[in-house]
Design a protein around this motif. Sequence first.
Motif, PDB file in Angstrom:
ATOM      1  N   ASP A   1       0.846  -1.195   0.000  1.00 33.23           N
ATOM      2  CA  ASP A   1       0.000   0.000   0.000  1.00 33.23           C
ATOM      3  C   ASP A   1       0.880   1.242   0.000  1.00 33.23           C
ATOM      4  O   ASP A   1       1.594   1.510   0.983  1.00 33.23           O
ATOM      5  CB  ASP A   1      -0.900  -0.015   1.233  1.00 33.23           C
ATOM      6  N   PRO A   2       0.843   2.059  -1.058  1.00 30.50           N
ATOM      7  CA  PRO A   2       1.723   3.231  -1.144  1.00 30.50           C
ATOM      8  C   PRO A   2       1.278   4.392  -0.256  1.00 30.50           C
ATOM      9  O   PRO A   2       2.011   5.372  -0.099  1.00 30.50           O
ATOM     10  CB  PRO A   2       1.650   3.618  -2.627  1.00 30.50           C
ATOM     11  N   ASN A   3       0.104   4.291   0.332  1.00 35.78           N
ATOM     12  CA  ASN A   3      -0.434   5.415   1.109  1.00 35.78           C
ATOM     13  C   ASN A   3      -0.072   5.349   2.587  1.00 35.78           C
ATOM     14  O   ASN A   3      -0.431   6.247   3.348  1.00 35.78           O
ATOM     15  CB  ASN A   3      -1.961   5.449   0.969  1.00 35.78           C
ATOM     16  N   HIS A   4       0.625   4.294   3.017  1.00 34.62           N
ATOM     17  CA  HIS A   4       0.936   4.137   4.435  1.00 34.62           C
ATOM     18  C   HIS A   4       2.393   3.712   4.597  1.00 34.62           C
ATOM     19  O   HIS A   4       2.778   2.597   4.241  1.00 34.62           O
ATOM     20  CB  HIS A   4       0.016   3.101   5.094  1.00 34.62           C
ATOM     21  N   VAL A   5       3.188   4.606   5.139  1.00 35.93           N
ATOM     22  CA  VAL A   5       4.594   4.304   5.394  1.00 35.93           C
ATOM     23  C   VAL A   5       4.724   3.402   6.618  1.00 35.93           C
ATOM     24  O   VAL A   5       5.518   2.464   6.647  1.00 35.93           O
ATOM     25  CB  VAL A   5       5.396   5.603   5.607  1.00 35.93           C
ATOM     26  N   ILE A   6       3.945   3.682   7.652  1.00 32.02           N
ATOM     27  CA  ILE A   6       3.923   2.878   8.869  1.00 32.02           C
ATOM     28  C   ILE A   6       2.640   2.056   8.891  1.00 32.02           C
ATOM     29  O   ILE A   6       1.544   2.602   8.756  1.00 32.02           O
ATOM     30  CB  ILE A   6       4.013   3.768  10.116  1.00 32.02           C
ATOM     31  N   ILE A   7       2.779   0.751   9.050  1.00 34.70           N
ATOM     32  CA  ILE A   7       1.628  -0.138   9.013  1.00 34.70           C
ATOM     33  C   ILE A   7       1.514  -0.854  10.358  1.00 34.70           C
ATOM     34  O   ILE A   7       2.255  -1.812  10.627  1.00 34.70           O
ATOM     35  CB  ILE A   7       1.753  -1.155   7.871  1.00 34.70           C
ATOM     36  N   PRO A   8       0.634  -0.421  11.234  1.00 39.99           N
ATOM     37  CA  PRO A   8       0.431  -1.111  12.515  1.00 39.99           C
ATOM     38  C   PRO A   8      -0.259  -2.452  12.316  1.00 39.99           C
ATOM     39  O   PRO A   8      -0.779  -2.747  11.235  1.00 39.99           O
ATOM     40  CB  PRO A   8      -0.443  -0.144  13.311  1.00 39.99           C
ATOM     41  N   TYR A   9      -0.278  -3.261  13.375  1.00 39.35           N
ATOM     42  CA  TYR A   9      -0.885  -4.576  13.288  1.00 39.35           C
ATOM     43  C   TYR A   9      -1.613  -4.910  14.587  1.00 39.35           C
ATOM     44  O   TYR A   9      -1.327  -4.352  15.650  1.00 39.35           O
ATOM     45  CB  TYR A   9       0.165  -5.640  12.990  1.00 39.35           C
ATOM     46  N   ALA A  10      -2.564  -5.804  14.481  1.00 40.96           N
ATOM     47  CA  ALA A  10      -3.256  -6.365  15.644  1.00 40.96           C
ATOM     48  C   ALA A  10      -2.790  -7.811  15.818  1.00 40.96           C
ATOM     49  O   ALA A  10      -2.382  -8.461  14.854  1.00 40.96           O
ATOM     50  CB  ALA A  10      -4.768  -6.315  15.448  1.00 40.96           C
ATOM     51  N   LEU A  11      -2.836  -8.290  17.047  1.00 36.92           N
ATOM     52  CA  LEU A  11      -2.450  -9.673  17.317  1.00 36.92           C
ATOM     53  C   LEU A  11      -3.464 -10.319  18.252  1.00 36.92           C
ATOM     54  O   LEU A  11      -4.091  -9.648  19.074  1.00 36.92           O
ATOM     55  CB  LEU A  11      -1.046  -9.749  17.900  1.00 36.92           C
ATOM     56  N   ALA A  12      -3.610 -11.629  18.126  1.00 37.30           N
ATOM     57  CA  ALA A  12      -4.505 -12.380  19.010  1.00 37.30           C
ATOM     58  C   ALA A  12      -4.078 -13.832  18.997  1.00 37.30           C
ATOM     59  O   ALA A  12      -3.604 -14.348  17.976  1.00 37.30           O
ATOM     60  CB  ALA A  12      -5.959 -12.244  18.560  1.00 37.30           C
ATOM     61  N   GLY A  13      -4.241 -14.491  20.144  1.00 40.47           N
ATOM     62  CA  GLY A  13      -3.884 -15.897  20.211  1.00 40.47           C
ATOM     63  C   GLY A  13      -4.272 -16.517  21.536  1.00 40.47           C
ATOM     64  O   GLY A  13      -4.768 -15.836  22.443  1.00 40.47           O
ATOM     65  N   VAL A  14      -4.036 -17.802  21.666  1.00 36.17           N
ATOM     66  CA  VAL A  14      -4.360 -18.549  22.880  1.00 36.17           C
ATOM     67  C   VAL A  14      -3.135 -19.331  23.324  1.00 36.17           C
ATOM     68  O   VAL A  14      -2.240 -19.633  22.534  1.00 36.17           O
ATOM     69  CB  VAL A  14      -5.551 -19.497  22.655  1.00 36.17           C
ATOM     70  N   GLY A  15      -3.086 -19.676  24.625  1.00 37.58           N
ATOM     71  CA  GLY A  15      -1.947 -20.414  25.139  1.00 37.58           C
ATOM     72  C   GLY A  15      -2.161 -20.857  26.574  1.00 37.58           C
ATOM     73  O   GLY A  15      -3.293 -21.004  27.044  1.00 37.58           O
ATOM     74  N   LEU A  16      -1.042 -21.030  27.277  1.00 36.07           N
ATOM     75  CA  LEU A  16      -1.035 -21.479  28.660  1.00 36.07           C
ATOM     76  C   LEU A  16      -0.021 -20.668  29.455  1.00 36.07           C
ATOM     77  O   LEU A  16       0.975 -20.191  28.905  1.00 36.07           O
ATOM     78  CB  LEU A  16      -0.650 -22.954  28.749  1.00 36.07           C
ATOM     79  N   THR A  17      -0.274 -20.523  30.754  1.00 33.20           N
ATOM     80  CA  THR A  17       0.719 -19.967  31.660  1.00 33.20           C
ATOM     81  C   THR A  17       0.781 -20.840  32.912  1.00 33.20           C
ATOM     82  O   THR A  17      -0.191 -21.536  33.240  1.00 33.20           O
ATOM     83  CB  THR A  17       0.401 -18.510  32.046  1.00 33.20           C
ATOM     84  N   TYR A  18       1.929 -20.814  33.571  1.00 31.32           N
ATOM     85  CA  TYR A  18       2.093 -21.569  34.814  1.00 31.32           C
ATOM     86  C   TYR A  18       2.247 -20.573  35.951  1.00 31.32           C
ATOM     87  O   TYR A  18       3.159 -19.742  35.940  1.00 31.32           O
ATOM     88  CB  TYR A  18       3.307 -22.486  34.743  1.00 31.32           C
ATOM     89  N   MET A  19       1.350 -20.637  36.934  1.00 31.84           N
ATOM     90  CA  MET A  19       1.283 -19.633  37.997  1.00 31.84           C
ATOM     91  C   MET A  19       2.132 -20.060  39.201  1.00 31.84           C
ATOM     92  O   MET A  19       1.988 -21.183  39.708  1.00 31.84           O
ATOM     93  CB  MET A  19      -0.167 -19.413  38.416  1.00 31.84           C
ATOM     94  N   THR A  20       2.974 -19.152  39.677  1.00 35.71           N
ATOM     95  CA  THR A  20       3.843 -19.435  40.827  1.00 35.71           C
ATOM     96  C   THR A  20       3.761 -18.300  41.846  1.00 35.71           C
ATOM     97  O   THR A  20       4.778 -17.666  42.159  1.00 35.71           O
ATOM     98  CB  THR A  20       5.303 -19.624  40.385  1.00 35.71           C
TER      99      THR A  20
END
Length: 238
Positions: free
Chosen positions: A88-107
């Motif tokens: 896209d020639p109209n945007h020099v900086i292109i931001p992004y969104a992210l999403a996902g799933v996973g696990l964490t271990y609580m201590t």
Amino acid sequence: MNGGVGVTHYLGDLTEAGNLGYLRLGAAMSGAVAYRYSPQLTLRAEAQIYYIRGTHKNTHLEYNNLSFHSINPDIWAGVQWDFWPASDPNHVIIPYALAGVGLTYMTPMAVFSGQPVSLAPLQTEGVKYNRLPFIVRYGLGVPIHSTERFRWNLEAAYTHVFSDYLDDVSTVYPDLTRMDPFAAALSDRRLELGLKPNAPGAQRGNSQRRDGYFILSARLVFVINTPSYRNYRRIFPR
């Protein structure tokens, strides 16, 4: 390949919304692999170590005197979506969104008599909770500097934990007389302030809201020069 370092802010029962003078910041370090599937879609998997902390001190519940700190790992996989194609020639900086799933271990841990103590084995609310909950992560990122092979991104992401025990606090105070004395001392710490202990069933946390953590990180991205990437650059030279 990319890696990041950043600051964390825990959100849960041992923090107070709007208390900007006491953010209880921590730190995080992560490494990730990503594969650009299309001009706007990137697949990503990541592993991370993060430090979070919280306390009743300097909040409206200071008299309960609870606190915790934790160094936890997490893993997740998901997607990044660029707001516009790289061509896209109209945007020099292109931001992004992210999403996902996973696990964490609580201590979760606390300091008692000058020594760190692991809280989960003590069952401070009389509950043996799952220490490996699912997580959902979502956020936004923006590139701040790019070359042919290296990029610097600034990224902000929130992780929703499917547990209310990230901080070892969730529901009500148990009957301390039925507990091991050491566990009881970590369950209700009002005695350390010279106050009477809470009655069994008194509110200890807010079980209606799950815990989570926010991370603001700087990420260095290294682009691996594969044949598919060279072909992609020929099609999208930016």
